[in-house]
Every structure is written in structure tokens, then in C-alpha cells.
Design a protein around this motif. Sequence first.
Motif, PDB file in Angstrom:
ATOM      1  N   VAL A  36      35.708  27.748 -24.069  1.00 25.74           N
ATOM      2  CA  VAL A  36      36.680  26.680 -23.860  1.00 25.74           C
ATOM      3  C   VAL A  36      37.717  26.736 -24.971  1.00 25.74           C
ATOM      4  O   VAL A  36      37.531  27.414 -25.981  1.00 25.74           O
ATOM      5  N   SER A  37      38.834  26.000 -24.775  1.00 31.63           N
ATOM      6  CA  SER A  37      39.883  26.048 -25.782  1.00 31.63           C
ATOM      7  C   SER A  37      39.785  24.975 -26.854  1.00 31.63           C
ATOM      8  O   SER A  37      40.427  25.083 -27.865  1.00 31.63           O
ATOM      9  N   GLU A  40      36.945  19.055 -26.988  1.00 31.07           N
ATOM     10  CA  GLU A  40      36.956  18.076 -25.902  1.00 31.07           C
ATOM     11  C   GLU A  40      36.529  18.712 -24.573  1.00 31.07           C
ATOM     12  O   GLU A  40      35.805  18.095 -23.794  1.00 31.07           O
ATOM     13  N   GLN A  41      36.979  19.943 -24.312  1.00 33.47           N
ATOM     14  CA  GLN A  41      36.575  20.629 -23.083  1.00 33.47           C
ATOM     15  C   GLN A  41      35.074  20.876 -23.072  1.00 33.47           C
ATOM     16  O   GLN A  41      34.417  20.725 -22.040  1.00 33.47           O
ATOM     17  N   GLU A  44      33.371  17.618 -22.319  1.00 31.94           N
ATOM     18  CA  GLU A  44      33.525  17.261 -20.915  1.00 31.94           C
ATOM     19  C   GLU A  44      32.563  18.067 -20.049  1.00 31.94           C
ATOM     20  O   GLU A  44      31.899  17.519 -19.167  1.00 31.94           O
ATOM     21  N   PHE A  45      32.446  19.361 -20.325  1.00 38.54           N
ATOM     22  CA  PHE A  45      31.534  20.207 -19.556  1.00 38.54           C
ATOM     23  C   PHE A  45      30.097  19.735 -19.708  1.00 38.54           C
ATOM     24  O   PHE A  45      29.338  19.703 -18.748  1.00 38.54           O
TER      25      PHE A  45
END
Length: 167
Positions: A36-37, A40-41, A44-45
Motif C-alpha cells: 500500500v502507499s 491509512e490504506q 483500511e484493508f
Amino acid sequence: MHGVSVAPLVIGIASSPAERRQLARLLGGSDAFLIVSNVEQAREFLGVGDLPPVAPPATPPVRVEVAQRPQPPPDLSVDSDRRVLRWRDQEIDLTRLEHDVLLCLVDAPGQVWTYERLHLEVWGNRHLGRGSDMHSVVRRVRRKLARLDAAATIHAVRGVGFRLAPI
């Protein structure tokens, strides 16, 4: 859960596309990985987006040494401009498909490229069919490596894919 083996999930965070590609190459041998970048991503995942930020650890972090990925034999190279396989002072021409397959494997020696990933990278789609097209290309590349007496070959990982390995 006694007797059940669960593979760990490796999460890599990299902000730029180039860093994410490099992480994908490094983690390609892992059973399960997510790139992920940003944090937060990842949250979320994992479904933990509503948790407060993680406080820094009270003790200094432990330095983890990452094993260097295997390197291709130093005298083995692929000249993409001329579409040529070079071993020491010898060269042999490659077809477009041979070049593209070999380039994937040389860029990540020792890493297993799954049939699906290799097909997507080289043929540009997910269709595998019977896979005979890929096996035919790999067979031709193996012959060319052998003809040059190169110190590397392509190993099949049964039911999974291929990897470049030293002889």
C-alpha cells in the motif's frame, strides 16, 4: 486452531510506484503480501481505520536484516535494445516473447514468477489456457542458455511457475 497452519501476511508501505514495484520484487516469494502507499490504506484493508494512531515504542526498534535477493550470474545480461541474450563474450538473438520472459526472470533471480503473473507481464492478459505457449517459450530460452553454456537456467516450480537459478 490446532493443526492449522496460517501463512503470515506481509504488509509493505511505499509511497512511490517505483518503491512499490521494488517491494513487490522483494516480497514476490512470500505466500501473502500486501503493498500500500500509506498507513491509512493498510488500516483500511485490515479494518482498523477507527483505532487511534499507534504510539512510538518505548524501546528502540529492532533492526531487521533483509537477506539480499540472489543476483543473476554477473556475466549474464539481456540487451533490450537489440533483443539479445549475452553470456560473457557470446550473444544470441531472442524473439520478443523469449526476451520478455527472460527479462522478468533476470530482473528477479531466484524469485518464483507464477504462471499467471508471468503471463500477465509477457502476454498482457490473465488467460493461461493450457500454458503450452509459456512452456514452449521457456523451453526455447533454456536451449539458448545451454547453447551459450551460461551458468544459469530456468527452473520450473511444479504447479506454480518458473525462476532463474544458477546451474
